[in-house]
Design a protein around this motif. Structure first.
Motif, PDB file in Angstrom:
ATOM      1  N   LEU A 537       0.625  -0.919  -0.050  1.00  0.00           N
ATOM      2  CA  LEU A 537      -0.281   0.105   0.408  1.00  0.00           C
ATOM      3  C   LEU A 537       0.841   0.919   0.372  1.00  0.00           C
ATOM      4  CD1 LEU A 537      -2.535  -0.959   2.073  1.00  0.00           C
ATOM      5  CD2 LEU A 537      -3.079  -0.232   0.182  1.00  0.00           C
ATOM      6  N   GLU A 538       1.896   1.541   0.791  1.00  0.00           N
ATOM      7  CA  GLU A 538       3.261   2.551   1.018  1.00  0.00           C
ATOM      8  C   GLU A 538       3.781   2.556   0.045  1.00  0.00           C
ATOM      9  OE1 GLU A 538       5.300   1.460   4.364  1.00  0.00           O
ATOM     10  OE2 GLU A 538       3.517   2.162   5.707  1.00  0.00           O
ATOM     11  N   SER A 539       3.896   1.737  -1.215  1.00  0.00           N
ATOM     12  CA  SER A 539       4.706   1.993  -2.422  1.00  0.00           C
ATOM     13  C   SER A 539       3.662   1.929  -3.882  1.00  0.00           C
ATOM     14  CB  SER A 539       5.687   1.220  -2.876  1.00  0.00           C
ATOM     15  OG  SER A 539       4.931  -0.614  -2.722  1.00  0.00           O
ATOM     16  N   GLY A 540       2.773   1.915  -3.599  1.00  0.00           N
ATOM     17  CA  GLY A 540       1.547   2.093  -4.529  1.00  0.00           C
ATOM     18  C   GLY A 540       1.936   0.954  -5.237  1.00  0.00           C
ATOM     19  N   GLU A 541       2.158  -0.242  -4.685  1.00  0.00           N
ATOM     20  CA  GLU A 541       1.517  -1.733  -5.925  1.00  0.00           C
ATOM     21  C   GLU A 541       0.888  -2.210  -6.225  1.00  0.00           C
ATOM     22  OE1 GLU A 541       4.472  -4.830  -5.055  1.00  0.00           O
ATOM     23  OE2 GLU A 541       5.796  -3.648  -4.176  1.00  0.00           O
ATOM     24  N   HIS A 542       0.346  -2.870  -6.791  1.00  0.00           N
ATOM     25  CA  HIS A 542      -1.195  -3.909  -6.771  1.00  0.00           C
ATOM     26  C   HIS A 542      -1.578  -4.444  -5.858  1.00  0.00           C
ATOM     27  CE1 HIS A 542      -4.379  -5.904  -8.041  1.00  0.00           C
ATOM     28  NE2 HIS A 542      -3.624  -7.412  -7.647  1.00  0.00           N
ATOM     29  N   VAL A 543      -2.377  -4.310  -5.000  1.00  0.00           N
ATOM     30  CA  VAL A 543      -2.720  -4.538  -4.247  1.00  0.00           C
ATOM     31  C   VAL A 543      -4.004  -5.899  -4.185  1.00  0.00           C
ATOM     32  CG1 VAL A 543      -3.951  -4.396  -1.502  1.00  0.00           C
ATOM     33  CG2 VAL A 543      -2.481  -2.948  -2.844  1.00  0.00           C
ATOM     34  N   PRO A 544      -3.665  -7.264  -3.874  1.00  0.00           N
ATOM     35  CA  PRO A 544      -4.682  -8.613  -4.006  1.00  0.00           C
ATOM     36  C   PRO A 544      -5.925  -7.529  -3.358  1.00  0.00           C
ATOM     37  CG  PRO A 544      -3.151  -9.210  -3.000  1.00  0.00           C
ATOM     38  CD  PRO A 544      -2.668  -7.782  -3.491  1.00  0.00           C
ATOM     39  N   ASP A 546     -10.287  -9.659  -4.212  1.00  0.00           N
ATOM     40  CA  ASP A 546     -10.435 -10.578  -3.600  1.00  0.00           C
ATOM     41  C   ASP A 546     -10.142 -11.699  -2.923  1.00  0.00           C
ATOM     42  OD1 ASP A 546     -13.338 -11.954  -5.373  1.00  0.00           O
ATOM     43  OD2 ASP A 546     -11.407 -13.185  -5.531  1.00  0.00           O
ATOM     44  N   VAL A 547     -10.874 -11.850  -2.068  1.00  0.00           N
ATOM     45  CA  VAL A 547     -10.315 -13.089  -1.433  1.00  0.00           C
ATOM     46  C   VAL A 547      -9.899 -14.661  -1.816  1.00  0.00           C
ATOM     47  CG1 VAL A 547     -12.731 -14.503  -0.694  1.00  0.00           C
ATOM     48  CG2 VAL A 547     -10.580 -14.490   0.926  1.00  0.00           C
ATOM     49  N   ARG A 548     -10.591 -14.957  -3.170  1.00  0.00           N
ATOM     50  CA  ARG A 548     -10.081 -16.066  -3.515  1.00  0.00           C
ATOM     51  C   ARG A 548      -8.788 -15.827  -4.843  1.00  0.00           C
ATOM     52  NH1 ARG A 548     -15.034 -19.272  -4.527  1.00  0.00           N
ATOM     53  NH2 ARG A 548     -17.133 -17.842  -4.312  1.00  0.00           N
ATOM     54  N   GLU A 549      -8.361 -14.473  -5.147  1.00  0.00           N
ATOM     55  CA  GLU A 549      -7.145 -14.536  -6.058  1.00  0.00           C
ATOM     56  C   GLU A 549      -6.210 -14.039  -4.053  1.00  0.00           C
ATOM     57  OE1 GLU A 549      -4.007 -10.703  -7.823  1.00  0.00           O
ATOM     58  OE2 GLU A 549      -7.084 -10.205  -6.897  1.00  0.00           O
ATOM     59  N   ILE A 550      -6.181 -13.913  -3.325  1.00  0.00           N
ATOM     60  CA  ILE A 550      -5.495 -14.055  -2.342  1.00  0.00           C
ATOM     61  C   ILE A 550      -4.746 -15.286  -2.060  1.00  0.00           C
ATOM     62  CG2 ILE A 550      -5.613 -13.442   0.335  1.00  0.00           C
ATOM     63  CD1 ILE A 550      -7.307 -11.042  -0.395  1.00  0.00           C
ATOM     64  N   VAL A 551      -6.036 -16.194  -2.092  1.00  0.00           N
ATOM     65  CA  VAL A 551      -5.738 -18.026  -1.018  1.00  0.00           C
ATOM     66  C   VAL A 551      -5.574 -18.482  -2.318  1.00  0.00           C
ATOM     67  CG1 VAL A 551      -7.626 -19.650   0.345  1.00  0.00           C
ATOM     68  CG2 VAL A 551      -8.008 -17.596   0.618  1.00  0.00           C
ATOM     69  N   SER A 552      -5.967 -18.675  -3.502  1.00  0.00           N
ATOM     70  CA  SER A 552      -5.564 -20.024  -4.696  1.00  0.00           C
ATOM     71  C   SER A 552      -3.813 -19.200  -5.299  1.00  0.00           C
ATOM     72  CB  SER A 552      -6.854 -19.371  -5.743  1.00  0.00           C
ATOM     73  OG  SER A 552      -6.343 -18.394  -6.262  1.00  0.00           O
ATOM     74  N   ARG A 554      -1.922 -16.746  -3.142  1.00  0.00           N
ATOM     75  CA  ARG A 554      -0.961 -16.523  -2.032  1.00  0.00           C
ATOM     76  C   ARG A 554      -0.786 -15.576  -2.656  1.00  0.00           C
ATOM     77  NH1 ARG A 554      -2.918 -20.389  -0.072  1.00  0.00           N
ATOM     78  NH2 ARG A 554      -2.113 -22.158   1.448  1.00  0.00           N
ATOM     79  N   ALA A 555      -1.826 -14.157  -3.017  1.00  0.00           N
ATOM     80  CA  ALA A 555      -1.322 -12.770  -3.447  1.00  0.00           C
ATOM     81  C   ALA A 555      -0.695 -12.133  -2.708  1.00  0.00           C
ATOM     82  CB  ALA A 555      -3.044 -12.065  -4.057  1.00  0.00           C
ATOM     83  N   ASP A 559       2.175 -15.574   6.975  1.00  0.00           N
ATOM     84  CA  ASP A 559       1.946 -16.889   6.462  1.00  0.00           C
ATOM     85  C   ASP A 559       0.638 -16.878   6.978  1.00  0.00           C
ATOM     86  OD1 ASP A 559       4.315 -17.162   7.626  1.00  0.00           O
ATOM     87  OD2 ASP A 559       4.972 -16.446   9.419  1.00  0.00           O
ATOM     88  N   TYR A 560      -0.320 -17.793   6.395  1.00  0.00           N
ATOM     89  CA  TYR A 560      -1.610 -17.929   6.242  1.00  0.00           C
ATOM     90  C   TYR A 560      -2.103 -19.009   7.372  1.00  0.00           C
ATOM     91  CZ  TYR A 560      -1.546 -15.963   1.691  1.00  0.00           C
ATOM     92  OH  TYR A 560      -2.016 -14.847   0.717  1.00  0.00           O
TER      93      TYR A 560
END
Length: 688
Positions: A537-544, A546-552, A554-555, A559-560
């Motif tokens: 967030l601080e660097s302005g990068e892409h922030v995943p 959707d939780v499906r993207e995050i989980v499938s 590991r976006a 530690d999950y």
């Protein structure tokens, strides 16, 4: 003095109206219909005014969302009418009032009831639901006569329990639950006493300022009702008010009985399961048999699992849960009054999860209550369909719990609160002629508002990263259940934070579909520690998001931790990610009968997945456009495959009865397979 171990009151008997004084009944019968309508409009307007004052004078999130109840009661304690943001306290708000009357007005007590007194309570054993629900009560006098009572109730986000958030999942007895006040006098001469306020604040040290402010908000709301009813009595006379209130209760009873008498006599059954006791995975069962004869209903919960953990309820709570179905869907044109419950009878096994022993924890009782609510959709749906098919309300709305947090906000103030975005954005069940509403709201408080992101950012504790629909959470069917939502948050506070999520439905959906529709989707719990989201967030990068993207994928690096939906309070540090997922409503009808264009539209808008479109609805698309011919072929193939898979019911039943969960999951279930409590008689076999 009240004997809590002896419990000489059966509180569920107080749900029904008290026998009326013959003189008051005569006053009600003689009242002109026009006078009744005009003056009850004044009463209801006063309640709505008090409701608005209530939500504008407090600070907790559920208050600001409107999940409150303000009621007026006759001198016997019966609820005459209420202004509801939640229906939960519609039928039970009167129980603490009747306790006051029995113990302190009519009992041998040194407690006096005087004009200007303010009482306060959150004790379930004297008529509350669970101790987060706190209520202020004021007597209403005119010319020296006690003519009415006013009440104002709200769920408070902290109770001083063994873990933050009020609804302690790890509670095992009532001694783990924090502050539990029998109805006590906290104010005299229209002023709250400092010593008793200090006592309550001392109980609620995780959020002391919120407690004090919201206590005053409740008292203010009751005083608005008190002033308006007193003014009505000064204008019309005390006898007129007594007759008016009796006529309102009778009107609700007559309307209720008329509606019930129109429905088809019979016996209607439903069984529901849930998959946890607090944070412990376990199989639990709630059975409901609805017997309807004439204008009377009996709700029989025989075969319900024994009490366990923190999700027990006392018997009178069952009336609260069913009111959350009845008032929006069946009694929608009746007053929220005790009279509507006069035709109801309850049979609830002792020591069951719905009729627990006095020392049991009821901290999370509403979780079991939502299973009752879903059973009502099922049995009343059957009864309505057999009578008026067009009036079937629909499949159950979602309710897999809420969640909250505690910590120190950016102003250095201790806070503990619920996250109303979660509770008030669950999906609604499908109707007989349309889809359920996406992100509909709270099944027990249909008017509740979800906080926006800016409001939740204001505390400076969490930064909401994603709030949006969660595909495939609504039950599939001819009409789709409304989808729930996803809520991804990152901790931004420099202080330690506790977060929790109440609920169920990790493995077994408790809210079923209706008439061939699917249940809502099962969910999971997720937190990510040592996450790199803040750096992105601080660097302005892409922030995943959707939780499906995050989980499938590991976006998010970190530690999950995958957990059940219902999670005890977790300690979080700055940068940790906490995910809450909300379920959808049940579906209605066969998914193969759904309009293929509607399926394609859902797919284009991300409301269902490609897999669901192809494998559940059997709809074929080409570059996002519907392929009608391929869809018809695919559906015909699926219907043929269904016939191939099908087998006689007796054959299925023989195999099904051989199945049994692992013993460690049945610790709290009761006797297998009926779910009976030890000593509970085995029910007679159901007629074909």
């Amino acid at each position: 003095m009240f004997d809590f171990e002896g419990l000489r009151y059966d509180l569920i008997d107080w749900i029904n109206p008290e026998p009326p004084d013959p003189r008051v009944e005569r006053l009600a019968e003689e009242m002109d219909r026009g006078e009744y309508e005009i003056n009850m409009h004044k009463v209801d307007s006063a309640l709505d005014e008090a409701h608005q004052v209530f939500i504008r004078t407090g600070v907790s999130s559920m208050l600001k969302a409107g999940d409150v109840v303000v009621g007026v009661h006759n001198r016997d304690g019966d609820l005459v009418s209420a202004s509801c943001g939640t229906y939960l306290h519609g039928p039970i708000a009167q129980l603490p009032v009747k306790f006051l009357i029995n113990e302190y007005v009519e009992g041998d007590s040194n407690v006096e009831i005087n004009p200007g007194d303010i009482f306060y309570t959150n004790e379930a054993l004297t008529g509350g639901l669970h101790n987060p629900d706190q209520m202020a009560i004021m007597p209403v006098f005119n010319d020296g006569e006690l003519i009415a009572w006013a009440s104002a109730a709200l769920h408070q986000g902290e109770t001083g329990a063994i873990e933050p958030g009020g609804m302690a999942q790890s509670a095992r007895t009532r001694y783990d639950e924090g502050m539990r006040l029998t109805p006590i006098k906290i104010g005299e001469d229209y002023e709250i006493r400092d010593d008793l306020m200090d006592m309550m604040v001392n109980f609620i040290l995780r959020a002391p300022q919120m407690q004090e402010t919201d206590v005053r908000a409740r008292a203010t709301a009751t005083d608005v009702v008190r002033k308006r009813i007193q003014g009505l009595a000064e204008e019309t006379g005390n006898d007129f008010v007594h007759g008016l209130f009796r006529k309102a209760i009778t009107t609700a009873e007559v309307g209720s009985r008329n509606l019930i008498s129109e429905m088809t006599d019979g016996t209607y059954r439903s069984v529901g399961f849930f998959d946890n006791v607090g944070a412990e995975e376990a199989l639990m069962k709630i059975s409901l048999e609805l017997r309807k004869e004439g204008d009377e209903l009996t709700l029989d919960f025989s075969g319900t699992s024994p009490e366990a953990g923190s999700l027990n309820s006392f018997a009178h709570g069952v009336a609260a849960y069913i009111s959350s179905y009845l008032y929006p869907y069946v009694f929608y044109d009746l007053p929220v009054s005790t009279g509507a419950f006069a035709p109801f009878n309850f049979e609830i096994p002792d020591r069951s999860v719905l009729n627990a022993s006095p020392e049991a924890s009821v901290s999370q009782c509403v979780i079991a209550g939502t299973v009752v609510l879903a059973r009502c959709h099922d049995v009343f749906g059957q009864m309505l369909y057999s009578t008026h098919p067009e009036r079937v309300a629909g499949a159950p709305d979602a309710h897999e719990g809420g969640g909250g947090y505690s910590g120190i906000n950016k102003y250095g103030v201790k806070v503990a609160d619920m996250v109303t975005f979660n509770m008030n954005t669950m999906g609604a069940g499908a109707r007989v002629d349309r889809d359920g509403m996406d992100a509909h709201g709270f099944s027990m408080g249909p008017w509740g508002k979800a906080t926006n992101m800016e409001e939740d950012e204001e505390d400076g504790i969490f930064l909401p990263v994603e709030r949006g629909f969660l595909a495939d959470t609504g039950g599939f069917g001819k009409y789709r259940g409304g989808n729930g939502t996803q809520n991804v948050n990152v901790v931004v506070s420099d202080h330690e934070v506790s977060a929790f999520r109440n609920g169920k439905g990790t493995r077994i959906p408790s809210n079923t579909g209706l008439f061939g529709g699917y249940a809502e989707g099962s969910l999971l719990g997720l937190r990510i520690t040592d996450a790199d989201l803040m750096e992105r967030l601080e660097s302005g990068e892409h922030v995943p998001r959707d939780v499906r993207e995050i989980v499938s994928e590991r976006a998010i690096d970190g530690d999950y931790h995958f957990e059940p939906v219902g999670r005890e309070s977790r300690t979080l540090e700055k940068g940790d990610v906490f995910v809450r997922l909300m379920s959808g409503g049940g579906g209605l009808g066969d998914p193969l009968e759904r309009d293929p264009e509607a399926v394609a539209e859902d797919r284009r808008h991300g409301m269902i997945s490609e897999w669901a479109a192809e494998n559940v609805f059997c709809v074929a698309t080409e570059d996002g456009d519907l392929d009608a011919e391929a869809t018809e072929r695919r559906r015909e193939e699926e219907r043929a495959e269904r016939l191939e898979r099908g087998r006689p019911f007796e054959e299925f039943q023989d195999e099904w009865h051989e199945k049994r969960p692992d013993d460690d999951l049945l610790e709290h279930y009761g006797q297998w397979p009926e779910g009976l409590i030890e000593g509970e008689p085995t029910p007679a076999p159901a007629d074909d």
